[in-house]
Scaffold this active site. Structure first.
Site, PDB file in Angstrom:
ATOM      1  N   VAL A   1       0.839  -1.203   0.000  1.00 13.82           N
ATOM      2  CA  VAL A   1       0.000   0.000   0.000  1.00 13.82           C
ATOM      3  C   VAL A   1       0.876   1.257   0.000  1.00 13.82           C
ATOM      4  CG1 VAL A   1      -1.988  -1.051   1.119  1.00 13.82           C
ATOM      5  CG2 VAL A   1      -0.160  -0.088   2.517  1.00 13.82           C
ATOM      6  N   ASN A   2       0.242   2.387  -0.256  1.00 14.63           N
ATOM      7  CA  ASN A   2       0.954   3.665  -0.278  1.00 14.63           C
ATOM      8  C   ASN A   2       1.459   4.050   1.098  1.00 14.63           C
ATOM      9  OD1 ASN A   2       0.797   4.295  -2.890  1.00 14.63           O
ATOM     10  ND2 ASN A   2      -0.957   5.690  -2.705  1.00 14.63           N
TER      11      ASN A   2
ATOM     12  N   SER B   1       5.662  -2.609   0.564  1.00  8.59           N
ATOM     13  CA  SER B   1       5.755  -1.150   0.515  1.00  8.59           C
ATOM     14  C   SER B   1       7.102  -0.734   1.089  1.00  8.59           C
ATOM     15  CB  SER B   1       4.674  -0.511   1.394  1.00  8.59           C
ATOM     16  OG  SER B   1       3.409  -1.043   1.140  1.00  8.59           O
TER      17      SER B   1
ATOM     18  N   LEU C   1      15.810   1.996   1.701  1.00  7.01           N
ATOM     19  CA  LEU C   1      15.948   3.450   1.842  1.00  7.01           C
ATOM     20  C   LEU C   1      17.333   3.897   1.367  1.00  7.01           C
ATOM     21  CD1 LEU C   1      14.419   4.312   5.364  1.00  7.01           C
ATOM     22  CD2 LEU C   1      13.334   4.412   3.126  1.00  7.01           C
TER      23      LEU C   1
ATOM     24  N   ALA D   1      19.438   2.369  -0.738  1.00  6.17           N
ATOM     25  CA  ALA D   1      19.650   2.212  -2.187  1.00  6.17           C
ATOM     26  C   ALA D   1      19.089   3.443  -2.900  1.00  6.17           C
ATOM     27  CB  ALA D   1      18.965   0.939  -2.691  1.00  6.17           C
ATOM     28  N   ASN D   2      17.887   3.840  -2.543  1.00  5.07           N
ATOM     29  CA  ASN D   2      17.301   5.006  -3.205  1.00  5.07           C
ATOM     30  C   ASN D   2      18.063   6.287  -2.863  1.00  5.07           C
ATOM     31  OD1 ASN D   2      15.417   3.728  -4.719  1.00  5.07           O
ATOM     32  ND2 ASN D   2      13.745   3.962  -3.273  1.00  5.07           N
TER      33      ASN D   2
ATOM     34  N   CYS E   1       9.547   7.709  -5.155  1.00  6.40           N
ATOM     35  CA  CYS E   1      10.394   7.116  -4.108  1.00  6.40           C
ATOM     36  C   CYS E   1      11.523   7.985  -3.586  1.00  6.40           C
ATOM     37  CB  CYS E   1      11.004   5.819  -4.634  1.00  6.40           C
ATOM     38  SG  CYS E   1       9.783   4.552  -4.902  1.00  6.40           S
TER      39      CYS E   1
HETATM   40  C1  UDX Z   1      13.574   4.433  -8.435  1.00 13.17           C
HETATM   41  C2  UDX Z   1      14.673   3.384  -8.254  1.00 13.17           C
HETATM   42  O1  UDX Z   1      15.507   3.368  -9.420  1.00 13.17           O
HETATM   43  C3  UDX Z   1      14.070   2.014  -8.007  1.00 13.17           C
HETATM   44  O2  UDX Z   1      15.095   1.071  -7.741  1.00 13.17           O
HETATM   45  C4  UDX Z   1      13.111   2.088  -6.829  1.00 13.17           C
HETATM   46  O3  UDX Z   1      12.491   0.838  -6.627  1.00 13.17           O
HETATM   47  C5  UDX Z   1      12.074   3.163  -7.046  1.00 13.17           C
HETATM   48  O4  UDX Z   1      12.706   4.422  -7.313  1.00 13.17           O
HETATM   49  P1  UDX Z   1      11.972   5.176 -10.406  1.00 13.17           P
HETATM   50  O5  UDX Z   1      11.566   6.285  -9.496  1.00 13.17           O
HETATM   51  O6  UDX Z   1      10.927   4.415 -11.111  1.00 13.17           O
HETATM   52  O7  UDX Z   1      12.849   4.114  -9.613  1.00 13.17           O
HETATM   53  O8  UDX Z   1      12.888   5.801 -11.553  1.00 13.17           O
HETATM   54  P2  UDX Z   1      14.447   6.019 -11.814  1.00 13.17           P
HETATM   55  O9  UDX Z   1      14.777   5.453 -13.129  1.00 13.17           O
HETATM   56  O10 UDX Z   1      15.289   5.600 -10.696  1.00 13.17           O
HETATM   57  O11 UDX Z   1      14.513   7.613 -11.982  1.00 13.17           O
HETATM   58  C6  UDX Z   1      14.204   8.481 -10.905  1.00 13.17           C
HETATM   59  C7  UDX Z   1      14.425   9.908 -11.350  1.00 13.17           C
HETATM   60  O12 UDX Z   1      15.798  10.191 -11.548  1.00 13.17           O
HETATM   61  C8  UDX Z   1      13.734  10.283 -12.673  1.00 13.17           C
HETATM   62  O13 UDX Z   1      13.165  11.564 -12.560  1.00 13.17           O
HETATM   63  C9  UDX Z   1      14.869  10.260 -13.663  1.00 13.17           C
HETATM   64  O14 UDX Z   1      14.637  11.075 -14.793  1.00 13.17           O
HETATM   65  C10 UDX Z   1      16.012  10.779 -12.815  1.00 13.17           C
HETATM   66  N1  UDX Z   1      17.338  10.382 -13.296  1.00 13.17           N
HETATM   67  C11 UDX Z   1      17.702   9.063 -13.323  1.00 13.17           C
HETATM   68  C12 UDX Z   1      18.231  11.372 -13.701  1.00 13.17           C
HETATM   69  O15 UDX Z   1      17.921  12.565 -13.688  1.00 13.17           O
HETATM   70  N2  UDX Z   1      19.481  10.985 -14.113  1.00 13.17           N
HETATM   71  C13 UDX Z   1      19.881   9.684 -14.149  1.00 13.17           C
HETATM   72  O16 UDX Z   1      21.040   9.430 -14.541  1.00 13.17           O
HETATM   73  C14 UDX Z   1      18.966   8.692 -13.750  1.00 13.17           C
END
Ligand code: UDX
Length: 447
Positions: free
Chosen positions: A73-74, A114, A206, A208-209, A261
């Site tokens: 869930v959110n 989540s 947390l 990793a992101n 995220c």
């Molecule tokens: C992210 C994580 O990658 C993923 O592992 C996690 O489960 C959820 O969050 P997501 O948010 O879907 O995934 O997209 P992601 O490809 O990571 O991009 C996030 C943001 O960073 C986007 O706005 C993208 O444009 C930006 N980005 C990404 C950049 O500006 N430069 C980059 O080199 C890579």
């Protein structure tokens, strides 16, 4: 869940939600109308739905029949009370745990899917164990809690799920861990399945992101230095990414990171650090978010400056509104903040995005589509975006924006016209040849 159903035909997967409209959309015979746009998802749902993948509003019934329940869930950032603006609001997680506690039968493995603050499993466990006692109407039940964070990225979700770098399972109960591992082993090599304790698993997600977002803020900061000094951020990215210790991914300068995220998880981490008295660590991670906001403001300011210090009454074509390409998701999209800044300065925005709806943009900008100074409208092709515009501002790296026919598009714009490419995606040479002035993120002019 759709990929689990697809890869494990003998496992019955039921996705439940209280929202009947959403479930109806997941059951729509027209697979192009699924509520989430994700390349390849329609095919996966098409293969498994009705066979061993079901979408239903019968929440308690599905929990009672389940051996394993995933809570997905959110967990939005809290908007009020303790931790407002940073901590996650766990009310949906708690409500789900209570529903599971009420409806489960026999032994149930409960999996946190989540993204949650560290030690949330303890809350779930607490709610579940307090309901374990057998009563006359309820025979004995028992629970094991696992953490199994999701690392997929939008736009590549199916590929990420089908071939993940790793699957992480945190927990204390070896039998429960083995049961979940057995599901993933259907398609994930055993060496890519990592098992840890519950807290390490929660904290890994947390972290990793936070690390990924930190790379983006780092490269966006470097992009600004490049612009000031005459270096080119793409060359710098290539040079530093060639170092195998750094690696080439996530070094693309842009308008700042968006998505559901990164910001939320970093703010969660910041909250956690402060909770444990780690002020310096909190400030360190907080700066990643600060720099991200700064990058967005910097781009809006730059557009205004280059357009002779005012955008009032000027048309600007905005290319892309989603937070990244190949998704209709706009959560925390840098386009939102940049467009709001330009609207406040009186710009007339002609927004083009192949997947985002007018309704979504209106909600994000807090303003319905209209006419006149400080207004926006959604357009359906790049010609409409460019029509009468002083500038095009490329914010999402959709493939079609690298294939623009610049001589035709430039002829539709008011001269002198600009292309502001915040993703370094457009063919800058062709745009310049067509008479446009071009700004590309992170590209300084060598003296
Ligand atoms: C992210 C994580 O990658 C993923 O592992 C996690 O489960 C959820 O969050 P997501 O948010 O879907 O995934 O997209 P992601 O490809 O990571 O991009 C996030 C943001 O960073 C986007 O706005 C993208 O444009 C930006 N980005 C990404 C950049 O500006 N430069 C980059 O080199 C890579």
């Amino acid at each position: 869940m759709a990929v689990i159903a697809d890869r494990c035909p003998q496992v019955q997967v039921t996705v439940v939600d209280l929202n009947a409209e959403r479930i109806a959309a997941w059951n729509d015979p027209d697979l192009t109308l699924l509520p989430v746009y994700e390349p390849g998802l329609d095919a996966v749902v098409g293969r498994a739905r009705g066979r061993n993948l079901h979408f239903s509003t019968a929440v308690e019934e599905a929990i009672a029949a389940a051996d394993m329940v995933f809570i997905s869930v959110n967990t939005p950032t809290k908007t009020r009370g303790i931790g407002a603006g940073q901590a996650s609001d766990l009310k949906w997680v708690e409500a789900s745990a209570r529903t599971v506690a009420k409806a489960a039968r026999g032994h149930t493995i409960v999996v946190e899917k989540s993204t949650l603050p560290v030690r949330t499993a303890a809350v779930i466990e607490n709610i579940l164990t307090s309901s374990e006692r057998a009563t006359e109407s309820q025979p004995g039940r028992s629970f094991s809690v696992l953490s199994n964070p999701e690392f997929l990225a939008e736009g590549t979700a199916i590929a990420d799920l089908e071939s993940p770098d790793r699957v992480l399972i945190g927990g204390q109960d070896p039998e429960a861990i083995e049961a979940l591992e057995a599901i993933y082993r259907h398609w994930v090599p055993a060496e890519r399945i990592l098992t840890t304790n519950l807290w390490s698993s929660e904290l890994s997600k947390l972290t990793a992101n936070a690390f990924l977002a930190q790379r983006i803020s780092s490269i966006n900061g470097v992009a600004a230095i490049c612009e000031a000094t005459g270096a080119d951020v793409r060359q710098v990215s290539q040079a530093i990414g060639a170092d195998s210790r750094i690696g080439p991914k996530f070094l693309q300068a842009g308008p700042g990171f968006g998505g559901s995220c990164f910001q939320k998880d970093i703010l969660n981490l910041v909250y956690l650090c402060r909770h444990y008295g780690l002020e310096e660590v909190a400030a360190y991670w907080e700066q990643v978010v600060t720099l991200n906001h700064w990058q967005q403001q910097r781009i809006a300011r730059l557009v205004i400056t280059k357009l002779f210090g005012t955008v009032s009454g000027k048309r600007i074509g905005v290319l892309g509104f989603a937070f990244k390409a190949d998704t209709n998701d706009t959560r925390e999209s840098p386009a939102i903040r940049i467009c709001i800044d330009l609207l406040e300065e009186g710009a007339i925005l002609q927004i083009l995005d192949p997947k985002v709806s007018e309704q979504q943009i209106a909600q994000d900008l807090g303003l319905p589509s209209s006419h006149g100074e400080g207004s926006w409208k959604l357009v359906t092709d790049v010609h409409q975006a460019a029509s009468g515009a002083d500038a095009l501002l490329l914010l999402t790296e959709w493939q079609q924006f690298s294939e623009i026919d610049w001589p035709t598009v430039a002829a539709l714009m008011r001269q002198p016209a600009w292309l502001f490419d915040a993703r370094a995606k457009a063919d800058a040479t062709a745009a310049k040849a067509a008479g446009l002035q071009v700004w590309t993120v992170g590209e300084g002019s060598p003296v």
